[in-house]
Write an enzyme that holds these catalytic residues in place. Structure first.
Site, PDB file in Angstrom:
ATOM      1  N   TYR A  66      -2.726  -0.646  10.209  1.00  0.00           N
ATOM      2  CA  TYR A  66      -2.832  -1.240   8.750  1.00  0.00           C
ATOM      3  C   TYR A  66      -1.752  -0.766   8.375  1.00  0.00           C
ATOM      4  O   TYR A  66      -0.835  -1.547   7.618  1.00  0.00           O
ATOM      5  CB  TYR A  66      -3.974  -0.497   8.353  1.00  0.00           C
ATOM      6  CG  TYR A  66      -4.241  -0.530   6.576  1.00  0.00           C
ATOM      7  CD1 TYR A  66      -4.854  -1.892   6.247  1.00  0.00           C
ATOM      8  CD2 TYR A  66      -3.627   0.338   5.912  1.00  0.00           C
ATOM      9  CE1 TYR A  66      -4.927  -1.910   4.959  1.00  0.00           C
ATOM     10  CE2 TYR A  66      -3.783  -0.029   4.425  1.00  0.00           C
ATOM     11  CZ  TYR A  66      -4.447  -0.850   3.892  1.00  0.00           C
ATOM     12  OH  TYR A  66      -4.627  -1.394   2.756  1.00  0.00           O
TER      13      TYR A  66
ATOM     14  N   SER B 196       0.857  -1.338  -0.110  1.00  0.00           N
ATOM     15  CA  SER B 196       0.056  -0.071  -0.061  1.00  0.00           C
ATOM     16  C   SER B 196       1.048   1.380   0.047  1.00  0.00           C
ATOM     17  O   SER B 196       2.018   1.151   0.380  1.00  0.00           O
ATOM     18  CB  SER B 196      -0.708  -0.050   1.185  1.00  0.00           C
ATOM     19  OG  SER B 196      -1.615   1.156   1.570  1.00  0.00           O
TER      20      SER B 196
HETATM   21  N1  LIG Z   1      -8.810  -0.581  -1.377  1.00  0.00           N
HETATM   22  C1  LIG Z   1      -7.891   0.474  -1.258  1.00  0.00           C
HETATM   23  O1  LIG Z   1      -7.764   1.663  -1.073  1.00  0.00           O
HETATM   24  C2  LIG Z   1      -6.306  -0.268  -1.193  1.00  0.00           C
HETATM   25  C3  LIG Z   1      -5.232   0.857  -1.288  1.00  0.00           C
HETATM   26  C4  LIG Z   1      -4.078   0.034  -0.879  1.00  0.00           C
HETATM   27  C5  LIG Z   1      -3.983  -1.208  -0.946  1.00  0.00           C
HETATM   28  N2  LIG Z   1      -4.968  -2.105  -0.718  1.00  0.00           N
HETATM   29  C6  LIG Z   1      -4.668  -3.628  -0.493  1.00  0.00           C
HETATM   30  O2  LIG Z   1      -5.224  -4.174  -1.645  1.00  0.00           O
HETATM   31  C7  LIG Z   1      -5.641  -5.413  -1.243  1.00  0.00           C
HETATM   32  C8  LIG Z   1      -7.090  -5.830  -1.782  1.00  0.00           C
HETATM   33  O3  LIG Z   1      -7.974  -4.721  -1.308  1.00  0.00           O
HETATM   34  P1  LIG Z   1      -9.240  -4.364  -1.902  1.00  0.00           P
HETATM   35  O4  LIG Z   1      -9.704  -3.032  -1.710  1.00  0.00           O
HETATM   36  O5  LIG Z   1      -9.693  -5.247  -3.089  1.00  0.00           O
HETATM   37  O6  LIG Z   1      -9.934  -5.174  -0.546  1.00  0.00           O
HETATM   38  P2  LIG Z   1     -11.404  -5.940  -0.513  1.00  0.00           P
HETATM   39  O7  LIG Z   1     -12.567  -5.361  -1.529  1.00  0.00           O
HETATM   40  O8  LIG Z   1     -12.119  -5.824   0.708  1.00  0.00           O
HETATM   41  O9  LIG Z   1     -11.041  -7.380  -1.032  1.00  0.00           O
HETATM   42  C9  LIG Z   1     -10.206  -8.355  -0.002  1.00  0.00           C
HETATM   43  C10 LIG Z   1     -10.712  -9.425  -0.086  1.00  0.00           C
HETATM   44  O10 LIG Z   1      -9.941 -10.218   0.979  1.00  0.00           O
HETATM   45  C11 LIG Z   1     -10.718 -11.125   1.465  1.00  0.00           C
HETATM   46  N3  LIG Z   1     -10.285 -11.357   3.114  1.00  0.00           N
HETATM   47  C12 LIG Z   1     -10.046 -10.686   3.825  1.00  0.00           C
HETATM   48  N4  LIG Z   1      -9.705 -11.294   4.725  1.00  0.00           N
HETATM   49  C13 LIG Z   1      -9.651 -12.482   4.435  1.00  0.00           C
HETATM   50  C14 LIG Z   1      -9.031 -13.728   5.052  1.00  0.00           C
HETATM   51  N5  LIG Z   1      -8.630 -13.744   6.644  1.00  0.00           N
HETATM   52  N6  LIG Z   1      -8.870 -14.975   4.405  1.00  0.00           N
HETATM   53  C15 LIG Z   1      -9.181 -14.908   3.060  1.00  0.00           C
HETATM   54  N7  LIG Z   1      -9.599 -13.802   2.614  1.00  0.00           N
HETATM   55  C16 LIG Z   1      -9.809 -12.676   3.422  1.00  0.00           C
HETATM   56  C17 LIG Z   1     -11.822 -10.223   1.767  1.00  0.00           C
HETATM   57  O11 LIG Z   1     -13.100 -11.110   1.963  1.00  0.00           O
HETATM   58  P3  LIG Z   1     -14.280 -10.527   2.905  1.00  0.00           P
HETATM   59  O12 LIG Z   1     -15.198  -9.775   1.824  1.00  0.00           O
HETATM   60  O13 LIG Z   1     -14.806 -11.712   3.589  1.00  0.00           O
HETATM   61  O14 LIG Z   1     -13.819  -9.500   3.573  1.00  0.00           O
HETATM   62  C18 LIG Z   1     -12.293  -9.762   0.279  1.00  0.00           C
HETATM   63  O15 LIG Z   1     -12.673 -10.737  -0.582  1.00  0.00           O
HETATM   64  C19 LIG Z   1      -5.660  -5.481   0.166  1.00  0.00           C
HETATM   65  O16 LIG Z   1      -4.318  -6.216   0.610  1.00  0.00           O
HETATM   66  C20 LIG Z   1      -5.763  -4.052   0.560  1.00  0.00           C
HETATM   67  O17 LIG Z   1      -4.887  -3.828   1.895  1.00  0.00           O
HETATM   68  C21 LIG Z   1      -6.310  -1.586  -0.828  1.00  0.00           C
END
Ligand SMILES: NC(=O)c1ccc[n+]([C@@H]2O[C@H](COP(=O)([O-])OP(=O)(O)OC[C@H]3O[C@@H](n4cnc5c(N)ncnc54)[C@H](OP(=O)(O)O)[C@@H]3O)[C@@H](O)[C@H]2O)c1
Length: 273
Positions: A156, A143
């Site tokens: 985080y 991130s």
């Molecule tokens: N969105 C942002 O602004 C952003 C910015 C920088 C980096 N990131 C990083 O990018 C990655 C993806 O983010 P995203 O925005 O796509 O998030 P997201 O839409 O919430 O998707 C994350 C996925 O991971 C799953 N998950 C969470 N905990 C888990 C566990 N213990 N075991 C297995 N699966 C699990 C979630 O399941 P549930 O639906 O059940 O929760 C969801 O399907 C993350 O690592 C995040 O930190 C995101």
């Protein structure tokens, strides 16, 4: 070049957000997808969606990646079923989004377990076969907060700094022990997936909320080209340079740019994840 076509590609958190979009893109490019996620319903929906779009159904596996034993056990099942993983995308992540004193201890532990520790278990499980086969790519979704701390993101950001340190150390290790393997670390600013609902950017032209499809496309492209690091948007690349400044100046710039007020209106998914 890391070939997508014909490769076994495992994505954690592959049922939604950028995990789902990377899976769709990689499936379109001929990859064999293995999606790990914790929610069976969203996993089934995404597998069905990818099958409808590409004619090829991903293998979906329900797994809470924060549970080390479950990860190792499922990894050995996967290796028996498909033989090897070529590209491992450590993507699953969660966020609490609160001031330190308002984050329950269990949530802090969960954040580290999912965002940082899980990639150790997944990578340890699949790396030996990559090394034996002389081919493999480990992708770490970190991130922009791997590069700078943010108010209300203490757990985080710390977990994402850990992810960054993991990637960099692994990269150096592999140069010595298995130089044919690749790593990619991804450091995006906020992405409009819902995970960070409510966040604001004070200067949206300079620091726009990123469009999920574009982020997923950039990551897949970087993996294909074996890029070691992807930082989005470009201005975030200046943060490490700003660290030569005195802390008071660094903090003043970060605060002026709105970094430390960006989480003020955060609601997230509102599901207490
Ligand atoms: N969105 C942002 O602004 C952003 C910015 C920088 C980096 N990131 C990083 O990018 C990655 C993806 O983010 P995203 O925005 O796509 O998030 P997201 O839409 O919430 O998707 C994350 C996925 O991971 C799953 N998950 C969470 N905990 C888990 C566990 N213990 N075991 C297995 N699966 C699990 C979630 O399941 P549930 O639906 O059940 O929760 C969801 O399907 C993350 O690592 C995040 O930190 C995101």
């Amino acid at each position: 070049m890391s070939e997508i076509r014909g490769s076994n590609i495992l994505i954690t958190g592959g049922a939604s957000g950028i995990g789902r979009l990377m899976a769709l893109e990689m499936a379109h490019q001929g990859g064999h997808l293995l999606l790990w996620d914790r929610n069976p319903e969203t996993l089934e929906t995404t597998c069905a969606e990818i099958e409808a779009a590409t004619g090829k159904r991903p293998r979906g596996y329900v797994c809470d990646v924060s549970r080390r034993r479950d990860v190792y056990s499922l990894a050995s099942t996967v290796l028996q079923e498909v033989g090897h993983v070529d590209i491992l995308v450590n993507n699953a992540g969660i966020v609490s989004g609160n001031y330190l004193l308002d984050i329950p201890d269990e949530k802090i532990e969960a954040t580290f377990a999912v965002n940082a520790l899980a990639m150790f278990w997944l990578t340890k499980a699949f790396l030996p076969v990559m090394i034996r086969r002389g081919r493999g790519h480990v992708v770490t979704i970190a991130s922009a907060s791997s590069l700078i701390g943010v108010a209300r993101l203490s757990d985080y950001a710390a977990s994402k700094w850990a992810a960054m340190g993991f990637d960099e150390s692994l990269r150096f290790e592999l140069r010595r022990t298995a130089p044919f393997l690749c790593t990619t670390v991804v450091c995006p600013f906020f992405i409009d997936t819902g995970m960070f609902s409510g966040v604001r950017s004070r200067f949206p032209r300079l620091l726009p909320l990123l469009e999920p499809q574009a982020v997923a496309g950039r990551i897949v492209d970087a993996v294909r080209k074996d890029k070691a690091r992807v930082v989005m948007p470009w201005i975030v690349r200046l943060i490490p340079l700003m660290r030569v400044l005195p802390v008071s100046v660094f903090d003043a710039i970060a605060t002026y740019l709105g970094v430390n007020s960006s989480m003020d209106e955060f609601t997230g998914r509102g599901d207490g994840q």
